[in-house]
Design a protein around this motif. Sequence first.
Motif, PDB file in Angstrom:
ATOM      1  N   MET A 158      -7.472  -2.178  -4.275  1.00 44.17           N
ATOM      2  CA  MET A 158      -8.305  -1.055  -3.858  1.00 44.17           C
ATOM      3  C   MET A 158      -7.463   0.198  -4.045  1.00 44.17           C
ATOM      4  O   MET A 158      -6.285   0.107  -4.375  1.00 44.17           O
ATOM      5  N   GLY A 159      -8.054   1.351  -3.836  1.00 47.66           N
ATOM      6  CA  GLY A 159      -7.300   2.580  -3.993  1.00 47.66           C
ATOM      7  C   GLY A 159      -6.042   2.583  -3.142  1.00 47.66           C
ATOM      8  O   GLY A 159      -6.120   2.463  -1.929  1.00 47.66           O
ATOM      9  N   GLY A 160      -4.892   2.669  -3.786  1.00 47.49           N
ATOM     10  CA  GLY A 160      -3.643   2.759  -3.054  1.00 47.49           C
ATOM     11  C   GLY A 160      -2.990   1.446  -2.678  1.00 47.49           C
ATOM     12  O   GLY A 160      -1.948   1.438  -2.052  1.00 47.49           O
ATOM     13  N   ALA A 161      -3.584   0.312  -3.032  1.00 45.92           N
ATOM     14  CA  ALA A 161      -2.979  -0.990  -2.706  1.00 45.92           C
ATOM     15  C   ALA A 161      -2.924  -1.858  -3.952  1.00 45.92           C
ATOM     16  O   ALA A 161      -3.858  -1.883  -4.745  1.00 45.92           O
ATOM     17  N   ALA A 162      -1.806  -2.572  -4.101  1.00 47.98           N
ATOM     18  CA  ALA A 162      -1.634  -3.430  -5.260  1.00 47.98           C
ATOM     19  C   ALA A 162      -0.988  -4.744  -4.843  1.00 47.98           C
ATOM     20  O   ALA A 162      -0.219  -4.796  -3.886  1.00 47.98           O
ATOM     21  N   GLU A 163      -1.337  -5.802  -5.576  1.00 48.61           N
ATOM     22  CA  GLU A 163      -0.717  -7.102  -5.371  1.00 48.61           C
ATOM     23  C   GLU A 163       0.337  -7.307  -6.453  1.00 48.61           C
ATOM     24  O   GLU A 163       0.080  -7.054  -7.627  1.00 48.61           O
ATOM     25  N   ILE A 164       1.503  -7.760  -6.040  1.00 48.06           N
ATOM     26  CA  ILE A 164       2.544  -8.187  -6.961  1.00 48.06           C
ATOM     27  C   ILE A 164       2.590  -9.706  -6.848  1.00 48.06           C
ATOM     28  O   ILE A 164       2.747 -10.244  -5.754  1.00 48.06           O
ATOM     29  N   ALA A 172       0.841  -1.191   0.000  1.00 49.22           N
ATOM     30  CA  ALA A 172       0.000   0.000   0.000  1.00 49.22           C
ATOM     31  C   ALA A 172       0.877   1.241   0.000  1.00 49.22           C
ATOM     32  O   ALA A 172       1.963   1.244   0.583  1.00 49.22           O
ATOM     33  N   ARG A 173       0.394   2.263  -0.636  1.00 47.66           N
ATOM     34  CA  ARG A 173       1.086   3.549  -0.621  1.00 47.66           C
ATOM     35  C   ARG A 173       0.950   4.150   0.767  1.00 47.66           C
ATOM     36  O   ARG A 173       0.098   3.743   1.547  1.00 47.66           O
TER      37      ARG A 173
END
Length: 104
Positions: free
Chosen positions: A88-94, A28-29
Amino acid sequence: MTIVNTETIPGREIYQVLGLVRGSTVRARNVFRDIGAALKNLVGGELRDYTTMLIQAREEALTRMIQEAERLGANAIVNVRFATSNLMGGAAEIMVYGTAVKVK
C-alpha cells in the motif's frame, strides 16, 4: 549455514532437498523520513535513512529464512532470491526465498 544464489555449491554435494524456505518483513515509511527524503529530492543524492531501513529489512528477512531452514535440519540454502512488493502507499514487503538442502 551456507547461503548461495546458485543451484549448487562448488566442492559440496547436495544429498537431500528439504524444500522451499522463505522469510519476509513489511516496512513502512514514517513522516520524518519522508520530510528528509523530500528535501533530499531537491538537491539529489542518496536517501540514507531509506537505505538503512532497506538494509535492516533484508537482514531481518534473511534471518527468518535461515531460522526456517534450521528448523528443517538444513545446513545450506541454495538458489536464494530477494523480492520486493508494494503493499500500500508507504509500505513494502521484502521477501527472500530459496531451497533448503543438506550438503556433504
